[in-house]
Design an enzyme around this catalytic site. Structure first.
Site, PDB file in Angstrom:
ATOM      1  N   CYS A 142     -36.694 -49.554  21.425  1.00 42.36           N
ATOM      2  CA  CYS A 142     -36.797 -49.172  19.863  1.00 42.36           C
ATOM      3  C   CYS A 142     -35.625 -50.083  19.184  1.00 42.36           C
ATOM      4  O   CYS A 142     -36.508 -51.108  19.013  1.00 42.36           O
ATOM      5  CB  CYS A 142     -35.704 -47.593  20.323  1.00 42.36           C
ATOM      6  SG  CYS A 142     -36.815 -46.211  18.907  1.00 42.36           S
ATOM      7  N   HIS A 235     -38.746 -44.593  23.686  1.00 39.58           N
ATOM      8  CA  HIS A 235     -37.588 -44.013  24.247  1.00 39.58           C
ATOM      9  C   HIS A 235     -37.144 -43.452  25.934  1.00 39.58           C
ATOM     10  O   HIS A 235     -37.394 -42.289  26.040  1.00 39.58           O
ATOM     11  CB  HIS A 235     -36.468 -42.850  23.758  1.00 39.58           C
ATOM     12  CG  HIS A 235     -35.902 -43.564  22.962  1.00 39.58           C
ATOM     13  ND1 HIS A 235     -34.573 -44.419  22.257  1.00 39.58           N
ATOM     14  CD2 HIS A 235     -36.538 -43.576  21.091  1.00 39.58           C
ATOM     15  CE1 HIS A 235     -34.513 -44.553  21.269  1.00 39.58           C
ATOM     16  NE2 HIS A 235     -35.501 -44.504  20.454  1.00 39.58           N
ATOM     17  N   GLU A 237     -35.765 -43.049  28.429  1.00 33.54           N
ATOM     18  CA  GLU A 237     -34.536 -42.956  28.376  1.00 33.54           C
ATOM     19  C   GLU A 237     -34.468 -41.634  28.074  1.00 33.54           C
ATOM     20  O   GLU A 237     -33.126 -40.519  28.742  1.00 33.54           O
ATOM     21  CB  GLU A 237     -33.902 -43.701  28.484  1.00 33.54           C
ATOM     22  CG  GLU A 237     -33.606 -43.743  26.534  1.00 33.54           C
ATOM     23  CD  GLU A 237     -34.058 -44.348  25.904  1.00 33.54           C
ATOM     24  OE1 GLU A 237     -33.499 -44.197  24.861  1.00 33.54           O
ATOM     25  OE2 GLU A 237     -34.909 -44.575  25.866  1.00 33.54           O
TER      26      GLU A 237
END
Length: 313
Positions: A142, A235, A237
């Protein structure tokens, strides 16, 4: 195989409760295996939440991964206990003479801040330059992807008029690239950023392999030819609730945020969001560990040489 993390790290119990294979330092010390050495530079405010998210993705591999956590400076944190930082995080000065198989640089809530106004910008550049000589492959996530593109290709900061927030459809552009092995032709991934990464701009200003794109979100995944620098603009994650937490936070600050796209069932924030990107996130990190790190890194990290890498797939 598991990831190896400190015995008392909070993420350890969280991941074990999710039936994710983690190994304590004590147990790992008895194994005669050379684990991968992966460093995570955590720039996010809620460090415990973020480290848990990344450790979860690193666990989905047959490789043993020895993870160390790095902080950008020693300023007090408003969101993470000092004891936690002092116990589990290292300062760059303590590791700068070592080599690592992989480095992950997380995002940061700095989308509207100019690079030169970021308080740790010069130090971050130092770490990124160090990585080129001491790390086999670096994964920029990011905001870090934007920072990495600035450092490596001198690309100026490009900011969207409105924040990109939600879960978007992506299409793979390089079917046989190692990072995309096992990917469906189309997949979902979350974004939360102001940065703008159009395929046309990156293609005309860099020699990156553009690996996955979205008609709305632009470039999602790109890599240098030698796979030593990988850029993820979203993202993968994120937990299922992370975008919700950001949305509620922004509402509380009077920002009138748009509802994250394709996130809440029936587009209703009262409904519990469902993670639709989890399998893709695990596969992406497994591919990065295998093809960008494990298959390229030297067995003896003391013999690491940045000149030894080729662009062969």
């Amino acid at each position: 195989m598991p990831i190896k993390i400190p015995d008392q790290l909070p993420a350890s119990n969280v991941l074990r409760n999710e039936n994710i294979f983690v190994m304590s330092e004590t147990r790992a010390a008895t194994q005669e295996i050379r684990p991968l050495k992966v460093l995570i530079l955590n720039l996010m405010p809620k460090k415990i939440e973020t480290e848990t998210q990344f450790l979860r993705l690193l666990s989905n591999s047959p490789l043993q991964v020895d993870v160390e956590l790095l902080r950008i400076d020693d300023r007090p944190s408003k969101n993470t206990p000092t004891e936690h930082l002092d116990t589990f995080y290292r300062q760059f000065e303590t590791i700068k003479d070592r080599n690592f198989d992989g480095l992950i640089i997380t995002g940061a809530p700095l989308g509207l801040v100019q690079f030169e106004d970021v308080i740790y910008w010069e130090h971050l550049q130092t770490i990124m330059n160090w990585a080129n000589k001491h790390v086999t492959s670096t994964l920029y996530v990011c905001w870090a992807a934007q920072a990495g593109l600035k450092l490596l290709f001198d690309l100026p900061k490009k900011t969207r008029k409105e924040k990109l927030s939600g879960v978007y459809h992506h299409t793979i552009q390089h079917q046989y690239h190692p990072l995309l092995r096992g990917f469906d032709d189309s997949f979902l991934a979350p974004h939360s950023r102001y940065a703008d990464f159009s395929p046309e701009y990156l293609e005309s200003h860099t020699d990156l392999d553009i690996l996955a794109t979205s008609d709305v979100a632009g470039v999602y995944l790109a890599a240098t030819k030698d796979k030593r620098n990988v850029f993820v603009t979203g993202h993968p994650e994120y937990d299922s609730h992370t975008l919700h937490g950001e949305y509620v936070r922004d509402l509380g600050e009077g920002m009138e945020p748009a509802i994250p796209v394709n996130y809440y069932p029936n587009n209703n924030p009262d409904n519990k969001p469902i993670a639709s990107w989890r399998s893709h996130g695990h596969l992406l990190f497994a591919n990065w560990l295998n093809y960008c790190v494990y298959q390229q890194t030297p067995y003896d990290l003391e013999h690491f040489s940045a000149d030894a890498f080729t662009t062969d797939e």
